[in-house]
Structure formats: C-alpha cells, structure tokens
Write a protein that holds these residues in place. Structure first.
Motif, mmCIF file in Angstrom:
data_model
loop_
_atom_site.group_PDB
_atom_site.id
_atom_site.type_symbol
_atom_site.label_atom_id
_atom_site.label_comp_id
_atom_site.label_asym_id
_atom_site.label_seq_id
_atom_site.Cartn_x
_atom_site.Cartn_y
_atom_site.Cartn_z
ATOM 1 N N ASN B 122 -90.031 -62.400 -39.527
ATOM 2 C CA ASN B 122 -91.090 -61.421 -39.247
ATOM 3 C C ASN B 122 -92.259 -61.483 -40.223
ATOM 4 O OD1 ASN B 122 -89.997 -60.178 -36.907
ATOM 5 N ND2 ASN B 122 -88.461 -59.248 -38.214
ATOM 6 N N ASP B 123 -92.070 -62.128 -41.363
ATOM 7 C CA ASP B 123 -93.155 -62.278 -42.351
ATOM 8 C C ASP B 123 -93.857 -60.945 -42.645
ATOM 9 O OD1 ASP B 123 -92.736 -65.017 -42.600
ATOM 10 O OD2 ASP B 123 -94.201 -65.553 -41.065
ATOM 11 N N GLU B 124 -93.109 -59.876 -42.816
ATOM 12 C CA GLU B 124 -93.759 -58.567 -42.966
ATOM 13 C C GLU B 124 -94.046 -58.150 -44.403
ATOM 14 O OE1 GLU B 124 -91.083 -56.689 -40.032
ATOM 15 O OE2 GLU B 124 -92.916 -55.788 -39.268
ATOM 16 N N ASN B 125 -93.181 -58.565 -45.326
ATOM 17 C CA ASN B 125 -93.464 -58.280 -46.737
ATOM 18 C C ASN B 125 -93.605 -56.768 -46.992
ATOM 19 O OD1 ASN B 125 -94.499 -58.246 -49.373
ATOM 20 N ND2 ASN B 125 -95.535 -60.208 -49.087
ATOM 21 N N GLN B 126 -92.616 -55.991 -46.593
ATOM 22 C CA GLN B 126 -92.685 -54.537 -46.758
ATOM 23 C C GLN B 126 -91.419 -53.922 -47.345
ATOM 24 O OE1 GLN B 126 -93.598 -52.336 -43.156
ATOM 25 N NE2 GLN B 126 -94.977 -53.909 -42.411
ATOM 26 N N THR B 127 -90.251 -54.482 -47.001
ATOM 27 C CA THR B 127 -88.993 -53.760 -47.227
ATOM 28 C C THR B 127 -88.762 -53.414 -48.702
ATOM 29 O OG1 THR B 127 -88.107 -54.781 -45.259
ATOM 30 C CG2 THR B 127 -86.510 -53.786 -46.750
ATOM 31 N N GLY B 128 -89.037 -54.345 -49.613
ATOM 32 C CA GLY B 128 -88.811 -54.073 -51.039
ATOM 33 C C GLY B 128 -89.657 -52.924 -51.541
ATOM 34 N N GLN B 129 -90.952 -52.942 -51.196
ATOM 35 C CA GLN B 129 -91.858 -51.885 -51.649
ATOM 36 C C GLN B 129 -91.455 -50.537 -51.049
ATOM 37 O OE1 GLN B 129 -92.544 -55.037 -50.661
ATOM 38 N NE2 GLN B 129 -94.746 -55.383 -50.595
ATOM 39 N N ARG B 130 -91.093 -50.546 -49.769
ATOM 40 C CA ARG B 130 -90.718 -49.282 -49.115
ATOM 41 C C ARG B 130 -89.442 -48.723 -49.729
ATOM 42 N NH1 ARG B 130 -93.423 -49.397 -43.485
ATOM 43 N NH2 ARG B 130 -92.584 -47.306 -43.379
ATOM 44 N N LEU B 131 -88.505 -49.615 -50.040
ATOM 45 C CA LEU B 131 -87.244 -49.198 -50.644
ATOM 46 C C LEU B 131 -87.505 -48.598 -52.028
ATOM 47 C CD1 LEU B 131 -84.158 -49.129 -50.794
ATOM 48 C CD2 LEU B 131 -84.191 -51.565 -51.369
ATOM 49 N N ALA B 132 -88.345 -49.264 -52.823
ATOM 50 C CA ALA B 132 -88.675 -48.750 -54.157
ATOM 51 C C ALA B 132 -89.324 -47.376 -54.033
ATOM 52 C CB ALA B 132 -89.607 -49.722 -54.876
ATOM 53 N N ALA B 133 -90.197 -47.205 -53.024
ATOM 54 C CA ALA B 133 -90.869 -45.920 -52.814
ATOM 55 C C ALA B 133 -89.848 -44.833 -52.484
ATOM 56 C CB ALA B 133 -91.893 -46.043 -51.690
ATOM 57 N N LYS B 134 -88.910 -45.160 -51.595
ATOM 58 C CA LYS B 134 -87.924 -44.151 -51.172
ATOM 59 C C LYS B 134 -87.033 -43.722 -52.324
ATOM 60 C CE LYS B 134 -87.752 -45.020 -46.341
ATOM 61 N NZ LYS B 134 -88.821 -44.055 -46.149
ATOM 62 N N LEU B 135 -86.740 -44.676 -53.221
ATOM 63 C CA LEU B 135 -85.876 -44.359 -54.366
ATOM 64 C C LEU B 135 -86.690 -43.797 -55.529
ATOM 65 C CD1 LEU B 135 -83.712 -47.598 -54.194
ATOM 66 C CD2 LEU B 135 -82.927 -45.279 -53.660
ATOM 67 N N ASP B 136 -88.017 -43.905 -55.418
ATOM 68 C CA ASP B 136 -88.920 -43.547 -56.503
ATOM 69 C C ASP B 136 -88.598 -44.362 -57.766
ATOM 70 O OD1 ASP B 136 -91.087 -42.312 -57.566
ATOM 71 O OD2 ASP B 136 -90.090 -40.416 -58.054
ATOM 72 N N TRP B 137 -88.344 -45.659 -57.563
ATOM 73 C CA TRP B 137 -88.101 -46.591 -58.661
ATOM 74 C C TRP B 137 -89.362 -47.442 -58.858
ATOM 75 C CZ3 TRP B 137 -82.711 -49.280 -57.576
ATOM 76 C CH2 TRP B 137 -81.695 -48.293 -57.624
ATOM 77 N N PRO B 138 -89.568 -47.990 -60.052
ATOM 78 C CA PRO B 138 -90.677 -48.926 -60.210
ATOM 79 C C PRO B 138 -90.412 -50.212 -59.413
ATOM 80 C CG PRO B 138 -89.373 -48.816 -62.226
ATOM 81 C CD PRO B 138 -88.840 -47.758 -61.305
ATOM 82 N N GLN B 139 -91.472 -50.922 -59.099
ATOM 83 C CA GLN B 139 -91.323 -52.173 -58.351
ATOM 84 C C GLN B 139 -92.082 -53.289 -59.040
ATOM 85 O OE1 GLN B 139 -93.220 -50.604 -54.808
ATOM 86 N NE2 GLN B 139 -94.899 -52.081 -54.921
ATOM 87 N N ALA B 140 -91.537 -54.496 -58.932
ATOM 88 C CA ALA B 140 -92.255 -55.694 -59.362
ATOM 89 C C ALA B 140 -92.071 -56.699 -58.238
ATOM 90 C CB ALA B 140 -91.698 -56.221 -60.675
ATOM 91 N N THR B 141 -93.153 -56.964 -57.516
ATOM 92 C CA THR B 141 -93.063 -57.827 -56.339
ATOM 93 C C THR B 141 -93.471 -59.255 -56.683
ATOM 94 O OG1 THR B 141 -95.278 -57.042 -55.810
ATOM 95 C CG2 THR B 141 -93.462 -56.001 -54.640
ATOM 96 N N PHE B 142 -93.045 -60.212 -55.853
ATOM 97 C CA PHE B 142 -93.459 -61.624 -55.909
ATOM 98 C C PHE B 142 -93.117 -62.263 -57.257
ATOM 99 C CE2 PHE B 142 -97.240 -59.317 -53.758
ATOM 100 C CZ PHE B 142 -96.476 -59.004 -52.658
#
Ligand SMILES: Cc1cc2nc3c(=O)[nH]c(=O)nc-3n(C[C@H](O)[C@H](O)[C@H](O)COP(=O)(O)OP(=O)(O)OC[C@H]3O[C@@H](n4cnc5c(N)ncnc54)[C@H](O)[C@@H]3O)c2cc1C
Lengths: 296, 245
Positions: B122-142
């Motif tokens: 699907n090449d969507e590039n969303q799930t990690g960021q959305r998951l971090a948002a839901k958990l209210d955890w910091p994210q580091a992508t790519f």
C-alpha cells in the motif's frame, strides 16, 4: 463546513500547493510553518519558525488547530508524511498518502505497489492528504490576510544534528532536467564528475538509484523511486540504471526519459522514449560537449 | 528491554503486480508472499539488539488472516522469541491497524516498537506515526542507524535533505528505512526448527474500523514505446527534437 487547510513547511512547499487546492475546489487557508507569504488562501497563518520542530512535539497543538477543517493537505515529502500521519493518528482521521488525482472531495486516486497499480479510495472528512504536485495542473494560490501564529513545541524527540539544504543544484522534486545514475558509476568521485558534470552543464539536478546510494556512490537524498524522491522533470537521463519497478515508480511522470545502458535487454528500455545501447562513460561526456545549450 | 515488532505480509516486492481485470483487487495469483522488506529490517535490528545484550525479549505481531502464520514462522526463525497472530479477515487500513496495535502495546508494555516505515503493497507510510500518536510516545521515523542510550535511543533519520540525528526517550516508536541493515538469510531448515517457539493466535481487541475504503484498482496507462538510436549524434538530435532542453 467544507474547508481546506494547506500546511506548508516553507514557501517552496506552499508554491507547489496551487494545483491541488484548485483541483479540490474548496475554500482554503494556509498554515506556513517557516518563511513568509502573502498568497496561500483567505487566511495565511504564519508560524515564523526558524527550525522545523520534530513531528511529535507539534502534532498535538496542530491537531487542535486543524479541527475546524474538513481537509488538511501537505505536499508529499518525508517530513510531511512524518507529521501528517501523527496528527491524523491523534484525531483518528482518514489519511490519503500520495494523492495523484481527485474525483470528489471524498474520493481520491493514489498509487500503490510502487506505482504499478492506481487505487481509487473513499474517505469521509476530516481527511488528511499528502499529494504529489506534479500530478495537478499548476495554478496560483489566492492572496489573503496574513495572521501571525505562535507554535510552542511540547516535549518529545530532540534533534541533535541535521543536514542543511545544499545550495547549487536545483531540488530534485522540482528540477526540469535530471541526470541520474546507477551502480556502474563506481564511486562518489566518478558519480560527481561524470553525472554532476552533465547535470551542471544543463542546469539540472542529479539523481541516483538505491543501488548507487547503498554502495556509497551517491548520498541518500538523491535516491529516486518508491522509497526515495518522486520526480517529474521534462528530461530524465537514466545512465547505467536497469529500470527496476521501484526505481520506475519515481520517474514515470517524466516527460521524456532517455536510457543509456550497455544491456539492450534492460527493462529501462521498455519505458524510455529514447534509448541507446552503449557505455555511459562514452556517451555522457560526449553529450556534455554536443547537446545544444550545454555549457562546457 | 522488550521490543514489539509489527510484521506485515505483502506480495513479493520484486514481482510485477497488476490489478485484477474486474478492478476488485490485486492479481496475486501464483505470486509469493513475504514479510514486508521494511519490517524484516526492523526485525533484524531487534535481533541484533538482543545479540548485543540491549534487548531481552522480541515479540513479533501480525494482524491478518491465518495465512500470515507463514511470515510469523519466518520471524521466529529470524530471531523473534514469540509471535502473536491477531486473526481477522476484515479489510484493514493504517487507522485500524494502529488502533489494534496500540491496544496490544498497552497490554505487552514494550520499551520499543520497531517497524517498517511503510508496507510495499500500500506504500502508505502512516502506521508507525499513528501508533506513536495513539500511545502518546515519541517517534523517530525513517531510521538508518539506531544506538541505545541509557533510557532511550539516538536515531539517525533519513530526511528530504539528507540526514538528521534525533534522541528519543523510551518507550518509543521507531520506523526503519532500507539502509539500516542487511537482513540475514534464513534457510528452510531454520524455519522448521523455529516451530518449537510459541505462536499465539488471538482475537482482535478493537473493532478494526477503517477510515479509508478502496473502491477499485486499475493499471496506470503504459508509457508508449520509444525509439532506439545508434550513435551519440543521433541521440543528441533526438533529445533536441523533443524540445525539453
Ligand atoms: C522495498 C524496496 C524498495 C526499493 N526502493 C528503491 C528506490 O526507491 N529507488 C531505487 O532506485 N531502487 C529501489 N529499490 C532497489 C531496486 O530493486 C533495484 O535494486 C535498484 O533500483 C537497482 O539499481 P541500479 O539500476 O543502479 O542497479 P542494477 O540493477 O545493478 O543495474 C545497473 C545497470 O547498469 C548497466 N550498466 C553497467 N555498466 C554500464 C556502463 N558502463 N554503461 C551503461 N550501462 C551500464 C547494466 O546493464 C544494468 O542494467 C528498492 C528495493 C526494495 C526491495
């Protein structure tokens, strides 16, 4: 109420938003995170940031700010996907990645499987969208009222070091001419002399395949393809590039593709407008000398 | 440190995939399915962290049909200690998947969620960021490099301009890019040997509500066949004739 908010990281981002905003056809405002602009929609919110904060430190306040909009759109880029998906996650909103067409404000076209398939997708507002500007007919944004806005990042991930924008060659995603190379370019110095030389002579940008980036021939920001930059120049010169589906995903919208490859059976020839079976080390220097308009 | 590694089953990323003539889906007849290559890199990184003594437990998790067992078995062979298959036949999107994964993260309490930056289907590039948002955890992508700090991570991220180094406190979500590592090769005997490792089948904890529905799939118009030239002079003339210089 249906209304679009364009979120741009800087003016160059904002300048690529006109086509999408026009195609969507809703009234719109813009939020410009850094830089200034007097065009961008009815209201142009200017945050005036000098450095773009990490996504997790600003997504919370942006989620509050955007809640009156039915559509929130960004130019597709790594940083916009990082931020847009975080805000969409907070709001539990729909998100369309890499929109390339609009059927209605709730129906969009987007590529999948490295651009091999185009999906038509439906999403109810609020909907977040990252879009590819080259797929929308260029249009100007309307002028509006500038509204200063303060953004105070919350705690979260911290930037320790970042590469700066390098001046010189045009940006890959906006370049009119791109000279791109693959694994046979050997090393960084050869890549720079052979490809960079022709690119500079034509006033163009340089691009690379993943194989070239992985082997240290080219820096990663030059990677073109499914997981790199999507380009749409008037002229794309592919030298020593086999034409993998992942690479093709990034160059399909080029007006003219020229392939230079030693192997006459390389898949790149299936999509090239002009092909030559030859050694790139032979052809590129000659092009630099012979192409009309090339500065030597 | 416990690491949760979400795994997605995708059609062979090197295969030529087309839409079905009916437009109702992808034509995957006769094609192999694999672990999403980005997820495999995430798993490889988790295994290396365990080998270095930085991680103690690696849990692979997939949401999907029973056929996903194949990819979870391979994940166990690569080095996951345990696998969870959240079984569903529902259509999924990044919203549904991240909501479900967040519910599992709350139960399993990992210190790190390590996953691919995108799925190659699907090449969507969303799930990690959305998951971090839901958990209210910091994210580091790519991520192209990850180093363990005392109670967090230093992550080199690929950006539009090149690279950026960020620090995140744990627990965090890190999504990985292709250059992070080269996953190890696992031969069939390794996969069979991993059969003794636990693979739990579970039912979804959430309603798996999708926000984006795919109406139809189509093949993009093919680029018309071009011309071949035989000399550099012909090449120069052909390019000049296109009027793109
Ligand atoms: C999940 C995933 C994502 C990917 N994303 C991307 C992406 O975004 N971008 C990308 O580019 N790749 C991507 N790839 C990698 C892709 O599959 C290919 O491996 C890669 O594009 C090949 O690069 P190449 O053409 O430089 O190398 P090769 O495939 O090795 O091709 C080199 C070509 O050069 C020709 N050649 C050799 N010497 C000469 C010479 N002297 N003169 C002329 N021609 C010569 C050869 O005939 C050959 O055709 C991805 C792969 C995966 C699995």
């Amino acid at each position: 109420m249906s209304r679009l908010l364009l979120i741009a990281f800087d003016e160059s981002d904002l300048n690529s938003c006109g086509g999408f905003a026009t195609a969507l056809g809703l009234p719109y405002d813009a939020l410009l995170l850094s830089g200034n602009s007097t065009v961008g929609g009815e209201k142009i919110f200017q945050a005036g940031l000098t450095a773009i904060p990490t996504a997790d430190t600003v997504a919370g306040l942006l989620a509050v700010f955007v809640h009156t909009y039915s559509h929130v759109a960004f130019v597709s880029s790594m940083r916009s996907k990082d931020l847009a998906a975080r805000i969409a996650g907070i709001l539990d909103a729909a998100m369309i990645t890499d929109a390339i067409g609009i059927e209605s404000p709730t129906t969009f076209l987007r590529p999948m499987v490295a651009g091999a398939v185009i999906a038509t997708v439906d999403a109810e507002p609020p909907v977040f969208i990252t879009f590819r500007p080259s797929n929308f007919a260029p249009a100007e944004l309307t002028a509006g009222t500038v509204v200063p806005m303060g953004i105070e990042p919350a705690p979260g991930s911290k930037v320790v070091k970042a590469s700066a924008k390098t001046a010189g060659r045009p940006d890959l995603s906006q370049a009119k001419i791109i000279v791109s190379g693959g694994k046979p370019l050997k090393d960084a110095a050869t890549f720079e002399t052979v490809l960079g030389g022709l690119a500079d002579a034509l006033g163009g940008a340089v691009g690379a395949t993943r194989a070239a980036v992985d082997t240290g021939i080219a820096p990663n920001e030059l990677q073109v393809g499914q997981t790199g930059k999507i380009v749409a120049p008037n002229l794309y010169i592919a030298a020593g590039i086999s034409g993998s589906t992942q690479h093709m995903a990034g160059i399909k919208d080029s007006k003219v593709i020229v392939a230079i490859n030693k192997d006459g059976d390389a898949p790149i020839f299936e999509v090239a407008d002009i092909g030559i079976v030859a050694d790139l080390f032979d052809v590129l220097p000659q092009l630099q000398a012979k192409l009309p308009g090339a500065r030597s | 440190m416990r690491i949760l590694i979400p795994i997605k089953r995708v059609v062979d990323p090197y295969a030529k995939v087309r839409a079905l003539p009916s437009g109702e889906g992808l034509d995957t007849a006769g094609l192999k399915f694999e672990i999403n290559p980005f997820d495999e890199i995430a798993l490889e990184e988790a295994v290396r962290m365990k080998e270095r003594g930085e991680a103690t437990e690696l849990i692979a998790i997939t949401i999907g049909g029973s056929e996903c067992e194949e990819q979870l078995r391979k994940s166990l062979a690569i080095g996951a200690d345990k696998a969870i298959l959240v079984e569903t036949t529902s259509a999924l999107d990044p919203s549904a998947v991240s909501t479900e994964l967040a519910a599992w993260a709350k139960e399993l309490q990992p210190d790190l969620i390590l996953m691919g930056k995108q799925g190659t289907e699907n090449d969507e590039n969303q799930t990690g960021q959305r998951l971090a948002a839901k958990l209210d955890w910091p994210q580091a992508t790519f991520a192209s490099k990850i180093e363990k700090l005392a109670s967090g991570f230093q992550v080199t991220r690929e950006t539009d301009l090149g690279e950026e180094v960020v620090e995140v406190a744990q627990p965090a979500v890190i999504t990985v890019d292709l250059r992070l590592n080269e996953p190890r090769y696992i031969a069939l005997p390794g996969i069979i040997k991993a059969r003794s490792k636990p693979l739990e089948r579970a039912t979804p904890k959430t309603a798996l509500t999708v926000k984006v529905k795919t109406r139809s799939y189509a093949n993009p118009p093919a680029r018309g066949a071009g011309i071949r030239v035989n000399s550099v002079d012909e090449l120069v003339a052909a390019i000049a004739a296109k009027g793109v210089l």
